[in-house]
Design a protein around this motif. Structure first.
Motif, PDB file in Angstrom:
ATOM      1  N   ASP A   1     -70.959  42.513  28.083  1.00 42.12           N
ATOM      2  CA  ASP A   1     -71.513  42.860  26.768  1.00 42.12           C
ATOM      3  C   ASP A   1     -72.897  43.122  26.627  1.00 42.12           C
ATOM      4  OD1 ASP A   1     -69.069  42.729  25.451  1.00 42.12           O
ATOM      5  OD2 ASP A   1     -69.198  40.376  25.419  1.00 42.12           O
ATOM      6  N   ALA A   2     -73.376  44.190  27.185  1.00 38.88           N
ATOM      7  CA  ALA A   2     -75.051  44.676  27.223  1.00 38.88           C
ATOM      8  C   ALA A   2     -75.410  44.926  26.048  1.00 38.88           C
ATOM      9  CB  ALA A   2     -75.096  45.890  28.074  1.00 38.88           C
ATOM     10  N   GLN A   3     -74.781  45.934  24.934  1.00 37.05           N
ATOM     11  CA  GLN A   3     -75.078  45.974  23.788  1.00 37.05           C
ATOM     12  C   GLN A   3     -75.034  44.950  22.668  1.00 37.05           C
ATOM     13  OE1 GLN A   3     -73.401  48.268  25.524  1.00 37.05           O
ATOM     14  NE2 GLN A   3     -75.101  49.391  25.791  1.00 37.05           N
ATOM     15  N   ARG A   4     -75.327  45.323  21.499  1.00 35.23           N
ATOM     16  CA  ARG A   4     -75.364  44.037  20.573  1.00 35.23           C
ATOM     17  C   ARG A   4     -73.982  44.059  19.999  1.00 35.23           C
ATOM     18  NH1 ARG A   4     -80.531  43.144  17.164  1.00 35.23           N
ATOM     19  NH2 ARG A   4     -81.958  43.473  18.961  1.00 35.23           N
ATOM     20  N   LEU A   5     -73.225  42.737  19.702  1.00 40.58           N
ATOM     21  CA  LEU A   5     -72.355  42.364  19.547  1.00 40.58           C
ATOM     22  C   LEU A   5     -72.014  42.626  17.847  1.00 40.58           C
ATOM     23  CD1 LEU A   5     -70.236  41.162  21.135  1.00 40.58           C
ATOM     24  CD2 LEU A   5     -70.653  38.976  20.339  1.00 40.58           C
ATOM     25  N   GLU A   6     -71.053  42.994  17.422  1.00 41.21           N
ATOM     26  CA  GLU A   6     -70.648  43.261  15.760  1.00 41.21           C
ATOM     27  C   GLU A   6     -69.133  42.868  15.866  1.00 41.21           C
ATOM     28  OE1 GLU A   6     -71.025  47.340  14.966  1.00 41.21           O
ATOM     29  OE2 GLU A   6     -73.106  46.972  14.547  1.00 41.21           O
ATOM     30  N   LEU A   7     -68.855  41.681  15.167  1.00 40.16           N
ATOM     31  CA  LEU A   7     -67.580  41.188  14.804  1.00 40.16           C
ATOM     32  C   LEU A   7     -67.170  40.991  13.368  1.00 40.16           C
ATOM     33  CD1 LEU A   7     -68.041  38.360  17.414  1.00 40.16           C
ATOM     34  CD2 LEU A   7     -66.561  40.374  17.684  1.00 40.16           C
ATOM     35  N   MET A   8     -65.938  41.030  13.080  1.00 41.52           N
ATOM     36  CA  MET A   8     -65.567  40.734  11.813  1.00 41.52           C
ATOM     37  C   MET A   8     -65.236  39.190  11.537  1.00 41.52           C
ATOM     38  SD  MET A   8     -65.533  43.324   9.707  1.00 41.52           S
ATOM     39  CE  MET A   8     -64.424  42.910   8.290  1.00 41.52           C
ATOM     40  N   LYS A   9     -65.977  38.305  10.883  1.00 37.62           N
ATOM     41  CA  LYS A   9     -65.708  36.910  10.663  1.00 37.62           C
ATOM     42  C   LYS A   9     -65.693  36.595   9.372  1.00 37.62           C
ATOM     43  CE  LYS A   9     -67.570  34.244  14.091  1.00 37.62           C
ATOM     44  NZ  LYS A   9     -66.502  33.842  14.736  1.00 37.62           N
ATOM     45  N   TYR A  10     -65.321  35.268   9.137  1.00 41.14           N
ATOM     46  CA  TYR A  10     -65.337  34.870   7.738  1.00 41.14           C
ATOM     47  C   TYR A  10     -66.567  34.206   7.180  1.00 41.14           C
ATOM     48  CZ  TYR A  10     -63.925  32.199   3.731  1.00 41.14           C
ATOM     49  OH  TYR A  10     -63.922  31.586   2.416  1.00 41.14           O
ATOM     50  N   ASP A  11     -67.186  35.024   6.267  1.00 40.62           N
ATOM     51  CA  ASP A  11     -68.245  34.452   5.599  1.00 40.62           C
ATOM     52  C   ASP A  11     -67.880  33.255   4.324  1.00 40.62           C
ATOM     53  OD1 ASP A  11     -70.764  34.162   4.330  1.00 40.62           O
ATOM     54  OD2 ASP A  11     -71.052  36.197   4.220  1.00 40.62           O
ATOM     55  N   PRO A  12     -68.376  32.160   4.605  1.00 45.52           N
ATOM     56  CA  PRO A  12     -68.077  31.142   3.473  1.00 45.52           C
ATOM     57  C   PRO A  12     -68.891  31.368   2.082  1.00 45.52           C
ATOM     58  CG  PRO A  12     -69.182  30.110   5.180  1.00 45.52           C
ATOM     59  CD  PRO A  12     -69.069  31.546   5.621  1.00 45.52           C
ATOM     60  N   VAL A  13     -69.910  31.875   2.225  1.00 45.86           N
ATOM     61  CA  VAL A  13     -70.939  32.292   1.003  1.00 45.86           C
ATOM     62  C   VAL A  13     -70.111  33.213   0.296  1.00 45.86           C
ATOM     63  CG1 VAL A  13     -73.028  32.969   0.341  1.00 45.86           C
ATOM     64  CG2 VAL A  13     -72.774  31.423   2.402  1.00 45.86           C
ATOM     65  N   ALA A  14     -69.563  34.330   1.151  1.00 45.36           N
ATOM     66  CA  ALA A  14     -69.130  35.518   0.215  1.00 45.36           C
ATOM     67  C   ALA A  14     -67.656  35.194  -0.043  1.00 45.36           C
ATOM     68  CB  ALA A  14     -69.187  36.926   0.930  1.00 45.36           C
TER      69      ALA A  14
END
Length: 54
Positions: A31-44
């Motif tokens: 993964d040379a590029q920047r990572l983008e993932l869908m994850k759970y946000d406990p604040v939102a």
């Protein structure tokens, strides 16, 4: 003797909605590029996009 650059890098994933941060590792070879993932946000209280920050 020179140190070899570590393949696994510690990175921060920051939420696009709030300021919440996850800490994780990634393999620089795969993964040379920047990572983008869908994850759970406990604040939102929902799943949102997290992007890699420096």
């Amino acid at each position: 003797m020179a140190k070899k650059k570590d393949i696994r890098a510690a990175i921060k994933l920051r939420s696009t909605v709030s300021g919440h941060v996850y800490l994780t590792q990634k393999n620089r070879r795969n993964d040379a590029q920047r990572l983008e993932l869908m994850k759970y946000d406990p604040v939102a209280r929902q799943h949102v996009l997290y992007r890699e920050v420096k």
